[in-house]
Motif scaffolding. Structure first.
Motif, PDB file in Angstrom:
ATOM      1  N   VAL A  96     -13.050   7.814  -5.347  1.00 42.04           N
ATOM      2  CA  VAL A  96     -13.822   9.061  -5.409  1.00 42.04           C
ATOM      3  C   VAL A  96     -13.066  10.108  -6.232  1.00 42.04           C
ATOM      4  O   VAL A  96     -13.661  10.777  -7.103  1.00 42.04           O
ATOM      5  N   ALA A  97     -11.769  10.251  -5.975  1.00 43.92           N
ATOM      6  CA  ALA A  97     -10.969  11.229  -6.726  1.00 43.92           C
ATOM      7  C   ALA A  97     -10.962  10.903  -8.212  1.00 43.92           C
ATOM      8  O   ALA A  97     -11.057  11.795  -9.067  1.00 43.92           O
ATOM      9  N   MET A  98     -10.869   9.639  -8.527  1.00 45.00           N
ATOM     10  CA  MET A  98     -10.831   9.227  -9.929  1.00 45.00           C
ATOM     11  C   MET A  98     -12.181   9.488 -10.605  1.00 45.00           C
ATOM     12  O   MET A  98     -12.241   9.973 -11.741  1.00 45.00           O
ATOM     13  N   GLN A  99     -13.274   9.191  -9.920  1.00 42.03           N
ATOM     14  CA  GLN A  99     -14.590   9.441 -10.502  1.00 42.03           C
ATOM     15  C   GLN A  99     -14.817  10.937 -10.706  1.00 42.03           C
ATOM     16  O   GLN A  99     -15.376  11.368 -11.723  1.00 42.03           O
ATOM     17  N   ARG A 100     -14.390  11.764  -9.752  1.00 35.33           N
ATOM     18  CA  ARG A 100     -14.549  13.209  -9.904  1.00 35.33           C
ATOM     19  C   ARG A 100     -13.752  13.716 -11.105  1.00 35.33           C
ATOM     20  O   ARG A 100     -14.223  14.557 -11.878  1.00 35.33           O
ATOM     21  N   ALA A 101     -12.544  13.205 -11.257  1.00 35.38           N
ATOM     22  CA  ALA A 101     -11.711  13.633 -12.379  1.00 35.38           C
ATOM     23  C   ALA A 101     -12.337  13.226 -13.704  1.00 35.38           C
ATOM     24  O   ALA A 101     -12.366  14.009 -14.669  1.00 35.38           O
TER      25      ALA A 101
ATOM     26  N   ALA B  42      -5.987   8.232 -13.430  1.00 35.84           N
ATOM     27  CA  ALA B  42      -6.088   7.129 -12.477  1.00 35.84           C
ATOM     28  C   ALA B  42      -4.814   7.009 -11.659  1.00 35.84           C
ATOM     29  O   ALA B  42      -4.847   6.814 -10.428  1.00 35.84           O
ATOM     30  N   SER B  43      -3.671   7.153 -12.321  1.00 36.16           N
ATOM     31  CA  SER B  43      -2.392   7.028 -11.623  1.00 36.16           C
ATOM     32  C   SER B  43      -2.247   8.101 -10.550  1.00 36.16           C
ATOM     33  O   SER B  43      -1.807   7.825  -9.424  1.00 36.16           O
ATOM     34  N   SER B  44      -2.672   9.330 -10.880  1.00 31.94           N
ATOM     35  CA  SER B  44      -2.581  10.417  -9.895  1.00 31.94           C
ATOM     36  C   SER B  44      -3.486  10.145  -8.698  1.00 31.94           C
ATOM     37  O   SER B  44      -3.078  10.318  -7.534  1.00 31.94           O
ATOM     38  N   ALA B  45      -4.727   9.708  -8.976  1.00 33.06           N
ATOM     39  CA  ALA B  45      -5.672   9.458  -7.884  1.00 33.06           C
ATOM     40  C   ALA B  45      -5.178   8.347  -6.974  1.00 33.06           C
ATOM     41  O   ALA B  45      -5.261   8.448  -5.738  1.00 33.06           O
ATOM     42  N   VAL B  46      -4.645   7.286  -7.556  1.00 36.83           N
ATOM     43  CA  VAL B  46      -4.190   6.146  -6.755  1.00 36.83           C
ATOM     44  C   VAL B  46      -2.922   6.495  -5.981  1.00 36.83           C
ATOM     45  O   VAL B  46      -2.810   6.213  -4.774  1.00 36.83           O
ATOM     46  N   THR B  47      -1.963   7.109  -6.673  1.00 33.48           N
ATOM     47  CA  THR B  47      -0.682   7.434  -6.028  1.00 33.48           C
ATOM     48  C   THR B  47      -0.879   8.441  -4.893  1.00 33.48           C
ATOM     49  O   THR B  47      -0.288   8.309  -3.812  1.00 33.48           O
ATOM     50  N   ASP B  48      -1.724   9.458  -5.134  1.00 30.93           N
ATOM     51  CA  ASP B  48      -1.963  10.466  -4.099  1.00 30.93           C
ATOM     52  C   ASP B  48      -2.589   9.855  -2.849  1.00 30.93           C
ATOM     53  O   ASP B  48      -2.459  10.407  -1.743  1.00 30.93           O
ATOM     54  N   SER B  49      -3.263   8.715  -3.003  1.00 30.25           N
ATOM     55  CA  SER B  49      -3.909   8.053  -1.862  1.00 30.25           C
ATOM     56  C   SER B  49      -3.050   6.937  -1.278  1.00 30.25           C
ATOM     57  O   SER B  49      -3.501   6.205  -0.400  1.00 30.25           O
ATOM     58  N   GLY B  50      -1.814   6.818  -1.779  1.00 33.24           N
ATOM     59  CA  GLY B  50      -0.894   5.837  -1.208  1.00 33.24           C
ATOM     60  C   GLY B  50      -1.066   4.438  -1.756  1.00 33.24           C
ATOM     61  O   GLY B  50      -0.602   3.471  -1.136  1.00 33.24           O
ATOM     62  N   GLY B  51      -1.706   4.305  -2.918  1.00 40.24           N
ATOM     63  CA  GLY B  51      -1.926   2.984  -3.494  1.00 40.24           C
ATOM     64  C   GLY B  51      -0.947   2.657  -4.600  1.00 40.24           C
ATOM     65  O   GLY B  51      -0.070   3.459  -4.951  1.00 40.24           O
ATOM     66  N   LEU B  52      -1.100   1.468  -5.154  1.00 39.55           N
ATOM     67  CA  LEU B  52      -0.224   0.988  -6.216  1.00 39.55           C
ATOM     68  C   LEU B  52      -1.063   0.352  -7.305  1.00 39.55           C
ATOM     69  O   LEU B  52      -1.833  -0.588  -7.046  1.00 39.55           O
ATOM     70  N   ILE B  53      -0.957   0.869  -8.539  1.00 41.80           N
ATOM     71  CA  ILE B  53      -1.588   0.191  -9.681  1.00 41.80           C
ATOM     72  C   ILE B  53      -0.666  -0.935 -10.106  1.00 41.80           C
ATOM     73  O   ILE B  53       0.470  -0.695 -10.522  1.00 41.80           O
TER      74      ILE B  53
END
Length: 778
Positions: free
Chosen positions: A75-80, A41-52
């Motif tokens: 989408v990236a998180m669901q695919r992973a 989740a952290s990778s998907a969010v960070t790669d998209s410019g977001g912040l958990i």
């Protein structure tokens, strides 16, 4: 992202489906699985410019500046997750929701209404599914750069939120795309009357209707009264519900004679606030717009031309709405109409019970009879008589149900004999529904007849307590009413429905009209309407007091349940010339109507003022204020203020505090942009509050005073004043009063460019939603 201020952001909530069960089954293994989940989740969010910014047990919440980036991350998180096996645990399935709006950013966390709404949105999804709000969809502007698309799932009601949400599902390669229905409060919005028992003998007609509605946008049903037009329309709507994500809606327009009145009735069903009745049609057309919905307009025969005009407008302006119209006479519509015939009756040549029982008319009669008397059966001895009853009643469903309701006390031969005698006495009527209603009524004893007639004073239903209070006399005691109502239900003369934990009764419109005619014949109309008025005037007094306290939400629901009876009570008092009584009811109902945009209360007040003439009585200032409020919501601030000033003068001439009209004058001055005059009005109002027993008035004026201070360059005084108002409002525990002060606090803080504005406004809207206060939520 900057701390300590309100920000526009897009939020993504994610939660592992079935995590409690996984923890119980796999224990310590879940610790490593959850850590791996968090890394993905952290990778998907960070790669998209977001912040958990928060973890919620087995879920997380992330914030993004870019709404498309939020969906990319989901989408990236669901695919992973879909491509990762977690040893003995298997694959994880997460549900995700994406929503955009203003939130308060403080100490690395986000708060407020937008965040709460996103959590509710996520909760309706299923594992593997991503749902997106209409607010987020409206912000998307780069369709060519996406690896995903959105499909509309329609308008849905989220738990504990007053406004429905347009929801979309994300579709993309590598993601599941087929899911069960969303877990919303009502998965498909609807407003359909409940019907009793299964439909009989209408399968071919229902199939034809469904085919018609699949290819055309209009289907009209024509047939005599009691033939079952409404029932067929409701059955088809239920069967087609899944195809209308924005809901199926039933609106009766019986007795309405203008297209505007019909549109206003539709607006009420759709929960559209109509300030100006003359604007009902365009507002309904705008609200329906592109919704994928079905609307049943029932009972168009009272004004067929007006109904046709409205239907044509709906067809022209609402391209995705399907319409069903019912009428006793043919309508001049562009598409052909389906005739609803009576149910097929047995041939006179049939003698065997098995053959007779195959007739739809007999099937309906037997089903209703066995509901009243379960031991009743179709036998060789009674089959011919039952068949003759069905033939005499021409297979009309309502007539059959009324006749079958007599089985508990009469055998089929007795029913047939009484029916023949009744038709012989009234040959010009023939075996119509009206004739059977009359016969069913005449089969009652005198006390049941009087009770049935008195029930006509109720509009849209009643409970046992109301019937006991209003429908008793020397011959009918309160302890007998419940038993007698059950008898009327058993004879199909009265319908029931469960409302929460209580039972409510109602008369069908045809039966109510018939009962009203009998009430007049008994000479009981005026006294029964007077008892009805007294009962609901007392109810309004208790409910208005409750509305001002901590249990406001409970009393809002009570007002909404009984509003039709309050309306009936007002108009019966006005028709009888009891305008002082009517005025009292207007004032007691106003506090509910004002907050829930029931604008018709202004029409009530105008009627009372016209009827009272120069003697407006003790509630005269309030009546004039409500009339002025009506003009104000229609945009005529000048006339609104004129009525308010008349109300102030009248209150002072009566030696009373003119707080209520002063409030309207303040609002009028603010709307005109005359803040100096608004401040003067506030000071005048405060000076007049010395003898007002209701502390809410003083709190309300503190809020307005704070607002005028802020607008006149006194920020410190304004904040101190609104803080004091909030302290006092919270002491009352009244949600609307607290919400109003929070709302004013938010407006003041926003004008001062304060970070606290968003929090105050969010809290105000949340509280107002709980008590359906549309004056605040807009």
């Amino acid at each position: 992202m900057t701390d300590h201020r309100a920000e526009m952001a897009t939020f993504m909530f994610s939660d592992i489906e079935g995590s409690t069960r996984l923890w119980e089954r796999h224990g310590s293994a879940m610790e490593g699985v959850l850590a791996g989940h968090d890394q993905l989740a952290s990778s998907a969010v960070t790669d998209s410019g977001g912040l958990i910014f928060k973890h919620t047990g087995d879920g997380l919440v992330a914030a993004f500046h870019d709404p498309e980036a939020a969906i990319d991350a989901a989408v990236a998180m669901q695919r992973a997750l879909a491509s990762t096996e977690w040893h003995t645990v298997g694959r994880l399935r997460a549900r995700m929701g994406v929503h955009s709006g203003v939130a308060q950013h403080r100490d690395g966390d986000y708060f407020g209404r937008t965040v709460n709404r996103c959590a509710r949105l996520m909760s309706v999804a299923h594992g593997g599914q991503i749902v997106v709000s209409g607010a987020t969809e409206a912000l998307l502007d780069r369709p060519d750069s996406r690896s995903w698309s959105l499909i509309a799932l329609g308008l849905h009601q989220l738990k504990d939120l007053s406004q429905p949400e347009q929801i979309y599902q994300v579709e993309s390669a590598g993601l599941a795309h087929s899911f069960p229905k969303l877990n919303t409060v009502d998965t498909h919005p609807r407003s359909l009357p409940r019907v009793r028992g299964p439909s009989v003998g209408r399968h071919k007609l229902a199939d034809t209707m469904q085919r018609r509605l699949a290819s055309d946008r209009l289907c009209s049903l024509v047939g005599p009264g009691g033939v079952g037009k409404s029932r067929v329309a409701i059955d088809v709507a239920e069967q087609m519900l899944a195809g209308f994500p924005d809901g199926v809606w039933f609106c009766s327009v019986k007795d309405l004679t203008t297209a505007e009145a019909m549109a206003a009735a539709i607006a009420e069903v759709l929960r559209i606030d109509i300030a100006d009745p003359s604007r009902a049609i365009p507002m309904v057309l705008s609200a329906l717009g592109d919704r994928a919905a079905m609307l049943i307009i029932d009972g168009c025969e009272a004004a067929p031309d007006a109904a046709c005009d409205l239907i044509e407008d709906l067809l022209d302006s609402c391209p995705t709405v399907r319409l069903v119209a019912t009428s006793r006479e043919r309508l001049r519509l562009r598409i052909g109409q389906l005739v609803v015939d009576p149910l097929e009756v047995p041939s006179s040549a049939e003698a065997a019970p098995e053959a007779i029982g195959l007739s739809p008319a007999v099937e309906l009669f037997m089903g209703r009879a066995q509901g009243t008397s379960p031991e009743f059966e179709l036998t060789a001895e009674n089959a011919g008589t039952v068949a003759e009853i069905c033939r005499r009643l021409d297979g009309l469903p309502l007539a059959l149900e009324l006749a079958a309701g007599q089985i508990a006390t009469l055998d089929p031969a007795d029913i047939l004999a009484r029916l023949e005698r009744h038709v012989a006495l009234k040959p010009r009527q023939g075996p119509t529904v009206e004739a059977v209603v009359s016969w069913s009524y005449e089969s009652l004893d005198a006390n049941h007849q009087r009770l049935f007639a008195r029930l006509s004073v109720f509009d849209a239903g009643f409970d046992l307590a109301a019937a006991e209070a209003i429908c008793t006399d020397k011959a009918i005691g309160a302890d007998e009413v419940g038993f007698m109502l059950t008898n009327l239900v058993d004879k199909s003369l009265l319908a029931t429905r469960r409302d929460g934990g209580s039972i409510r009764f109602r008369l069908l419109s045809l039966l109510r009209r018939f009962a009203g005619e009998r009430l007049a014949e008994f000479g009981l109309k005026e006294p029964t309407e007077a008892k009805h008025f007294a009962y609901y005037r007392a109810f309004a007094g208790v409910a208005a007091a409750g509305l001002a306290g901590r249990e406001e939400a409970t009393w809002v629901d009570a007002f909404e349940t009984e509003f039709a009876n309050l309306r009936a009570a007002f108009w019966s008092a006005s028709s009888a010339g009891r305008f002082h009584d009517a005025a009292t009811l207007v004032w007691l109902t106003y506090s509910y109507a004002f907050g829930r945009t029931r604008y018709e209360i202004a029409e009530w007040a105008e009627t009372a003022v016209d009827g009272l003439g120069d003697d407006l009585g003790e509630h005269g200032p309030e009546l004039l204020t409500i009339v002025g409020w009506g003009f104000g919501v229609r945009g005529d601030v000048t006339t609104s203020s004129r009525f308010a000033r008349e109300a102030v003068a009248l209150a002072r001439s009566q030696g009373r505090d003119p707080y209520v009209p002063h409030r309207l004058l303040i609002v009028g001055s603010i709307l005109r942009g005359d803040l100096e005059q608004a401040a003067v009005e506030v000071m005048d109002a405060k000076a007049s509050l010395r003898h007002t027993p209701d502390p809410r008035a003083a709190i309300d004026m503190l809020g307005f005073e704070a607002f005028t201070m802020a607008m006149s360059g006194r920020p410190s005084d304004a904040i101190a004043c609104i803080d004091e108002a909030l302290i006092q409002a919270r002491a009352t525990g009244n949600p609307s009063l607290i919400a109003w002060c929070l709302y004013e606090s938010g407006v003041i803080e926003a004008n001062l460019d304060s970070a606290a504005a968003g929090t105050a406004l969010d809290h105000a809207l949340e509280l107002a939603e709980l008590v359906k206060n549309r004056y605040i939520t807009g």
